[in-house]
Design a protein around this motif. Structure first.
Motif, PDB file in Angstrom:
ATOM      1  N   GLY A 183       0.860  -1.173   0.000  1.00  0.00           N
ATOM      2  CA  GLY A 183       0.000   0.000   0.000  1.00  0.00           C
ATOM      3  C   GLY A 183       0.893   1.218   0.000  1.00  0.00           C
ATOM      4  O   GLY A 183       2.124   1.102  -0.088  1.00  0.00           O
ATOM      5  N   GLY A 184       0.290   2.391   0.085  1.00  0.00           N
ATOM      6  CA  GLY A 184       1.108   3.581   0.152  1.00  0.00           C
ATOM      7  C   GLY A 184       0.429   4.792  -0.435  1.00  0.00           C
ATOM      8  O   GLY A 184      -0.801   4.862  -0.529  1.00  0.00           O
ATOM      9  N   MET A 185       1.257   5.756  -0.832  1.00  0.00           N
ATOM     10  CA  MET A 185       0.776   7.034  -1.343  1.00  0.00           C
ATOM     11  C   MET A 185       1.150   7.164  -2.818  1.00  0.00           C
ATOM     12  O   MET A 185       2.263   6.800  -3.218  1.00  0.00           O
ATOM     13  CB  MET A 185       1.368   8.184  -0.525  1.00  0.00           C
ATOM     14  CG  MET A 185       1.022   8.102   0.954  1.00  0.00           C
ATOM     15  SD  MET A 185       1.775   9.427   1.926  1.00  0.00           S
ATOM     16  CE  MET A 185       0.867  10.841   1.272  1.00  0.00           C
ATOM     17  N   ARG A 186       0.210   7.730  -3.601  1.00  0.00           N
ATOM     18  CA  ARG A 186       0.407   7.837  -5.040  1.00  0.00           C
ATOM     19  C   ARG A 186       0.137   9.257  -5.514  1.00  0.00           C
ATOM     20  O   ARG A 186      -0.445  10.077  -4.795  1.00  0.00           O
ATOM     21  CB  ARG A 186      -0.522   6.858  -5.776  1.00  0.00           C
ATOM     22  CG  ARG A 186      -0.377   5.428  -5.337  1.00  0.00           C
ATOM     23  CD  ARG A 186      -1.366   4.496  -6.001  1.00  0.00           C
ATOM     24  NE  ARG A 186      -0.988   4.194  -7.377  1.00  0.00           N
ATOM     25  CZ  ARG A 186      -1.569   3.254  -8.111  1.00  0.00           C
ATOM     26  NH1 ARG A 186      -2.565   2.527  -7.602  1.00  0.00           N
ATOM     27  NH2 ARG A 186      -1.170   3.040  -9.346  1.00  0.00           N
ATOM     28  N   HIS A 227      -4.423   2.545  -1.182  1.00  0.00           N
ATOM     29  CA  HIS A 227      -3.616   3.740  -1.446  1.00  0.00           C
ATOM     30  C   HIS A 227      -4.319   4.993  -0.964  1.00  0.00           C
ATOM     31  O   HIS A 227      -5.542   5.018  -0.791  1.00  0.00           O
ATOM     32  CB  HIS A 227      -3.356   3.879  -2.950  1.00  0.00           C
ATOM     33  CG  HIS A 227      -4.614   4.033  -3.751  1.00  0.00           C
ATOM     34  ND1 HIS A 227      -5.183   5.248  -4.029  1.00  0.00           N
ATOM     35  CD2 HIS A 227      -5.451   3.110  -4.286  1.00  0.00           C
ATOM     36  CE1 HIS A 227      -6.303   5.073  -4.713  1.00  0.00           C
ATOM     37  NE2 HIS A 227      -6.491   3.780  -4.877  1.00  0.00           N
ATOM     38  N   GLU A 228      -3.527   6.023  -0.751  1.00  0.00           N
ATOM     39  CA  GLU A 228      -4.010   7.390  -0.608  1.00  0.00           C
ATOM     40  C   GLU A 228      -3.271   8.195  -1.659  1.00  0.00           C
ATOM     41  O   GLU A 228      -2.036   8.149  -1.733  1.00  0.00           O
ATOM     42  CB  GLU A 228      -3.742   7.918   0.802  1.00  0.00           C
ATOM     43  CG  GLU A 228      -4.503   9.197   1.107  1.00  0.00           C
ATOM     44  CD  GLU A 228      -4.488   9.530   2.593  1.00  0.00           C
ATOM     45  OE1 GLU A 228      -5.385   9.034   3.317  1.00  0.00           O
ATOM     46  OE2 GLU A 228      -3.592  10.271   3.025  1.00  0.00           O
ATOM     47  N   THR A 229      -4.018   8.900  -2.477  1.00  0.00           N
ATOM     48  CA  THR A 229      -3.447   9.623  -3.613  1.00  0.00           C
ATOM     49  C   THR A 229      -3.559  11.118  -3.353  1.00  0.00           C
ATOM     50  O   THR A 229      -4.646  11.628  -3.069  1.00  0.00           O
ATOM     51  CB  THR A 229      -4.187   9.245  -4.905  1.00  0.00           C
ATOM     52  OG1 THR A 229      -4.040   7.834  -5.125  1.00  0.00           O
ATOM     53  CG2 THR A 229      -3.615   9.994  -6.101  1.00  0.00           C
ATOM     54  N   TRP A 230      -2.415  11.811  -3.466  1.00  0.00           N
ATOM     55  CA  TRP A 230      -2.366  13.240  -3.168  1.00  0.00           C
ATOM     56  C   TRP A 230      -2.178  14.047  -4.440  1.00  0.00           C
ATOM     57  O   TRP A 230      -1.245  13.799  -5.216  1.00  0.00           O
ATOM     58  CB  TRP A 230      -1.209  13.535  -2.210  1.00  0.00           C
ATOM     59  CG  TRP A 230      -1.481  13.131  -0.790  1.00  0.00           C
ATOM     60  CD1 TRP A 230      -2.075  11.975  -0.363  1.00  0.00           C
ATOM     61  CD2 TRP A 230      -1.173  13.869   0.386  1.00  0.00           C
ATOM     62  NE1 TRP A 230      -2.147  11.941   1.007  1.00  0.00           N
ATOM     63  CE2 TRP A 230      -1.600  13.097   1.493  1.00  0.00           C
ATOM     64  CE3 TRP A 230      -0.569  15.095   0.607  1.00  0.00           C
ATOM     65  CZ2 TRP A 230      -1.445  13.530   2.809  1.00  0.00           C
ATOM     66  CZ3 TRP A 230      -0.403  15.522   1.924  1.00  0.00           C
ATOM     67  CH2 TRP A 230      -0.846  14.745   3.012  1.00  0.00           C
TER      68      TRP A 230
END
Length: 402
Positions: free
Chosen positions: A74-77, A197-200
């Motif tokens: 998982g992570g940030m995109r 994911h968390e997308t910024w």
């Protein structure tokens, strides 16, 4: 001897956790809820290891852990799909003792309410604190349509616009707008697998997370004027996020327009001087409402309820009990409110140079491994309940051993 009587105003996560913990501690508990049912407002909540350990104290931690759905990466995109930072559930478990468990709020409310006697929860019961009482003297008074209730302890759990807080601290300025609005939805799982994911983006973010039952919890946030609303919130989501990476467009397409929750975010950036006065105490958002950028609002409400009961021996000195509770909770929650506000400022960046710098820094940190990404939650997710609430090597220790 008759059990002391605690009245809880509000049946949200913090109020019910406090009610269950106080009930286990030997208090008679009455929960007063204005709404006609316990159906919660909101879609899902991420329970971090700190609140899971808090729930261990009342024997519910493992039931929540069994609902964990996050496995693997998982992570940030970025909106185009490129990864800014990677982490995984194994790294979170190693660092904090477990991954985040995402549960529907209704599930958590049901689990908590089931631990109380059926007569303890009164729905359709609007309640107003009339007198907070005196810790060493007069009992507190709560007005209801059925008549006044005198209580040895009142727990204010009536949310961010708390009337209980206003009575205790009339000079406090109350919540302020955090500068952004949010949308939350629960939809069927998309046809293709995805990494949580968390997308910024520029002044906006989107999160996509799995639930144990196979559905997807998605949330979005964007800088917007307070009170702004769209005639068609699904169209608004498509306008703002429809061009972002998969599976976001498909999730928006699957949303039922009448199932979209939109809320402006407010927080108590000005801390309260204490969380109690007289025989009345505050838990959850009415004490320390915070931006959701750390995902800790509900987690801190659970901690509140457990710590309150830890101090609240039925035959204890109530003045000392509530002072100890405030001493434990005011500094901790105040620090998390401020940290969430700092993350909010990063999320709200809209200038292309500032966003590019933010993304570069996130990517640079990620190259050193998931441990640095998770470090944001050091001092938060690694929290443990107060001393003597559970035994080493076991998760569930009866409160009688406190």
């Amino acid at each position: 001897m008759a059990k002391p009587h605690a009245v809880v105003i509000g049946s949200g996560i913090g109020g019910l956790t406090a009610a269950v913990a106080l009930h286990r501690r030997g208090w008679q508990v009455t929960v007063l809820e204005r709404a006609a049912s316990l159906e919660p407002v909101g879609a899902a909540i991420g329970l971090a290891p700190n609140s899971q350990r808090a729930l261990d104290v009342i024997g519910l931690g493992d039931r929540i852990r069994a609902l964990a759905a996050w496995q693997g990466d998982g992570g940030m995109r970025k909106p185009d799909g490129r990864w800014l930072a990677r982490t995984d559930s194994a790294a979170a478990t190693e660092r904090f003792g477990g991954p985040i468990v995402l549960v529907h709020r209704a599930t958590l409310i049901d689990v908590l309410a089931a631990e109380l006697p059926a007569s303890a929860v009164r729905t359709g019961a609007a309640a107003e604190l009339v007198d907070p009482g005196t810790a060493g003297g007069a009992r507190a008074v709560v007005a209801t349509p059925a008549g006044n209730i005198e209580a040895d302890l009142v727990v204010g759990a009536d949310g961010i616009n708390s009337a209980v807080r206003s009575l205790l601290f009339p000079a406090h300025p109350g919540p302020s707008y955090a500068g952004f609005t949010t949308w939350r939805v629960v939809v069927p799982a998309p046809g293709k697998p995805f990494a949580p994911h968390e997308t910024w983006g520029r002044g906006a973010l989107w999160g996509t997370q799995p639930l144990k039952d196979g559905r997807i919890y998605a949330y979005a946030a964007a800088v917007a004027p307070a009170g702004a609303r769209a005639d068609d919130e699904k169209a608004e989501l498509r306008r703002r996020f429809g061009g972002w990476h998969d599976p976001i467009p498909g999730i928006i397409a699957a949303v039922e327009p009448d199932r979209i929750l939109r809320n402006d975010v407010h927080h108590l950036i000005d801390p309260l001087p204490a969380f109690h006065r007289g025989r009345t105490v505050l838990v959850g958002d009415c004490a320390h409402a915070m931006a959701p950028t750390l995902g800790q609002g509900g987690n801190q409400a659970i901690e509140d309820g457990i710590v309150l009961a830890h101090h609240a021996a039925p035959d204890g000195d109530l003045a000392a009990v509530l002072a100890a509770y405030s001493a434990d909770r005011v500094p901790r929650t105040g620090g998390i409110v401020r940290k969430a506000a700092q993350v909010t400022r990063l999320m709200r960046l809209t200038s292309p140079p500032a966003v590019a710098l933010r993304n570069t820094l996130m990517s640079a940190v990620s190259r050193f491994g998931p441990g640095l990404v998770l470090r944001t939650f050091d001092g938060i997710a690694d929290w443990r309940p107060p001393e003597h609430t559970y035994a080493a090597g076991t998760r569930n220790t009866p409160m009688s051993q406190w």
